[in-house]
Design an enzyme around this catalytic site. Structure first.
Site, short mmCIF file in Angstrom:
data_model
loop_
_atom_site.label_atom_id
_atom_site.label_comp_id
_atom_site.label_asym_id
_atom_site.label_seq_id
_atom_site.Cartn_x
_atom_site.Cartn_y
_atom_site.Cartn_z
CE LYS A 86 5.86 -1.87 85.71
NZ LYS A 86 6.25 -2.04 86.30
CB THR A 87 5.33 -7.14 81.57
OG1 THR A 87 6.84 -6.01 81.58
CG2 THR A 87 5.71 -8.17 80.20
CD GLU A 123 5.53 -3.11 80.40
OE1 GLU A 123 6.78 -3.79 81.70
OE2 GLU A 123 5.94 -3.93 79.96
#
Length: 481
Positions: A123-124, A167
């Site tokens: 995600k990051t 995110e």
């Protein structure tokens, strides 16, 4: 939420408990940039706290009822804040609204075109790739990321453009609060065992997230990952939802034809499928694109393709976005080079789930050449170790040698019988060269004795193992080494 550039009444004078955390600091930063009078507290000072103070935020070190200003309009918390926190107790006694971080972030995204990035892993990185590449194209997005890009406090920005990249955290189901125009789901696996008891619960949670996509919006999802394919089957057919798949699968809307590693970068070639009803195919007519990903590893290349697909779903021309993705050069704690000493590279990795551990070790192997890959691994959470300790040990067998520390508890209390021995024993059973080290302070000396010129050292885990990188470098540089 009021229009972009302002804050709503509830978030006009917010107080953040744990303001220095990766997720909390980003929301606080965007609010401060939009004119809110932000205050907060954290257990320790940090560069992130310093960056918030530079934006005008008032930050207290330590938690105390006195930290809560008399005119605070809300108290913002994350799931990590316990109910007996003095500031939270005081807020409730005074009738101050308590706002979860996810609700505050959802309010920030109101009035924009949000892209929400979800998945068990990546995600990051994917959020960062989108934020950096869209800025490179001059689109000036707002973004909130779970990690710093380069400088402290760079995890978030209020931009003047219409796109907001965020995110989306599934760990506590807080991603159910968002209503994105485009949602990315990178992969779906069982994790966060304190909140999810089975894969069925995981799928149900992601289905709720997909149900929040705005009418006419798009779901960008992996065509390769088994969990993602199962989720696609479960949500398929929803009216008003465009599903765009990416990956190496022959049927993917954005099909990866090749990933060619070049040291610590990759060259990626994709083709846009010419399928009826595919918005991407209509705009690009089956074109092939080749672009550079400036970080190593197959999983990061696929993250970049997900970002490319999502951008195109918001009408950002893929032929422009693809080369702009090369401007992303990494995020802190995601295979971040901390330095080189005595011919040894020290790299920091946030990997803490078996899939992430294996992916980062495979990615870094290409940059090691003839050198060895040495890992200092700190397990994160008792619940995760209890459920996945065997798989963690198996993944560590991909390293040439590993040092395993005690479990980093974060928000959890110890679980009887759950220790790092679960991982160490599993690693040994899979033929790994693994050493247990309970004394964190002994690690720099231990690694200095193991490492040779040409080796790569990874400090790996989601806890404070990251702090060991500079200490290892200092020990490697010492005259006695």
């Amino acid at each position: 939420m009021a229009p972009a550039g302002t804050a709503s009444d509830t978030l006009d004078r917010p107080h953040f408990i744990g303001i220095g955390g990766a997720g909390m600091s980003g929301v606080a930063k965007v609010l401060a940039m939009r004119g809110a009078r932000v205050s907060g507290s954290d257990t320790k000072d940090s560069p992130i706290v310093g960056a918030l103070r530079e934006l005008g935020a008032t930050v207290h070190i330590g938690h105390s009822a006195e930290n809560l200003a008399a005119d605070a309009t809300s108290v913002v918390v994350s799931s990590a804040i316990r109910d007996d926190n003095l500031e939270l107790v005081t807020a409730r006694e005074r009738g101050i609204p308590v706002v979860h971080r996810s609700d505050a972030l959802a309010a920030l995204m109101d009035g924009s075109r949000p892209i929400a990035v979800a998945g068990t892993h990546g995600k990051t990185t994917t959020t960062s790739m989108l934020a950096v590449s869209l800025r490179t194209l001059g689109l000036d997005p707002s973004y909130v990321i779970g990690g710093d890009l380069d400088a402290p406090g760079s995890s978030a920005l209020h931009g003047e453009g219409e796109i907001f990249v965020a995110e989306a955290d599934e760990s506590d189901r807080s991603f159910h609060k968002y209503a994105p125009e485009v949602a990315i789901i990178l992969n779906v696996e069982l994790d966060h065992h304190a909140n999810y008891a089975s894969m069925d619960e995981i799928y149900e949670s992601y289905q709720t997230f997909v149900g929040r996509i705005r009418p006419g919006g798009a779901l960008v999802i992996s065509a390769d990952h088994p969990g993602a394919r199962e989720l696609t089957a479960r949500v398929g057919g929803r009216d008003g939802l465009r599903v765009l798949t990416y990956g190496e699968d022959a049927g993917a809307d954005v099909r990866v034809l090749a990933i060619e590693p070049h040291g610590l970068t990759s060259e990626v070639t994709v083709r846009l499928a010419e399928s009826p009803g595919s918005r991407l195919a209509e705009s690009l007519d089956g074109a092939e694109l080749t672009f550079t990903v400036s970080v190593p590893g197959r999983h990061y290349a696929l993250n970049a393709v997900a970002a490319l697909t999502a951008g195109a779903a918001l009408d950002v021309p893929a032929a422009e976005l693809a080369p702009a993705l090369a401007s992303y050069t990494g995020v802190k704690r995601r295979l971040q080079l901390k330095g080189v000493a005595a011919g040894v590279q020290v790299i920091d990795s946030y990997a803490h789930h078996p899939t992430e551990i294996a992916a980062d070790l495979e990615a870094i192997r290409g940059g090691a050449g003839e050198g060895r890959v040495l890992v200092v691994f700190q397990p994160h959470l008792f619940s995760r170790t209890q459920e996945l300790g065997t798989e963690m040990g198996q993944a560590l067998a991909l390293a040439d040698a590993s040092v395993v520390l005690d479990i980093y508890p974060a928000r959890e209390d110890p679980v009887p019988g759950v220790t790092s021995a679960l991982i160490i024993d599993a690693a040994a059973r899979h033929g790994a060269d693994v050493t247990a080290e309970r004394d964190r302070n002994a690690v720099p000396e231990l690694i200095a004795g193991m490492a040779k010129p040409g080796d790569l050292v990874l400090t790996m885990g989601a806890g404070d193992v990251t702090d060991l990188g500079p200490e290892i470098l200092a020990r490697l540089q010492s005259p006695e080494n």
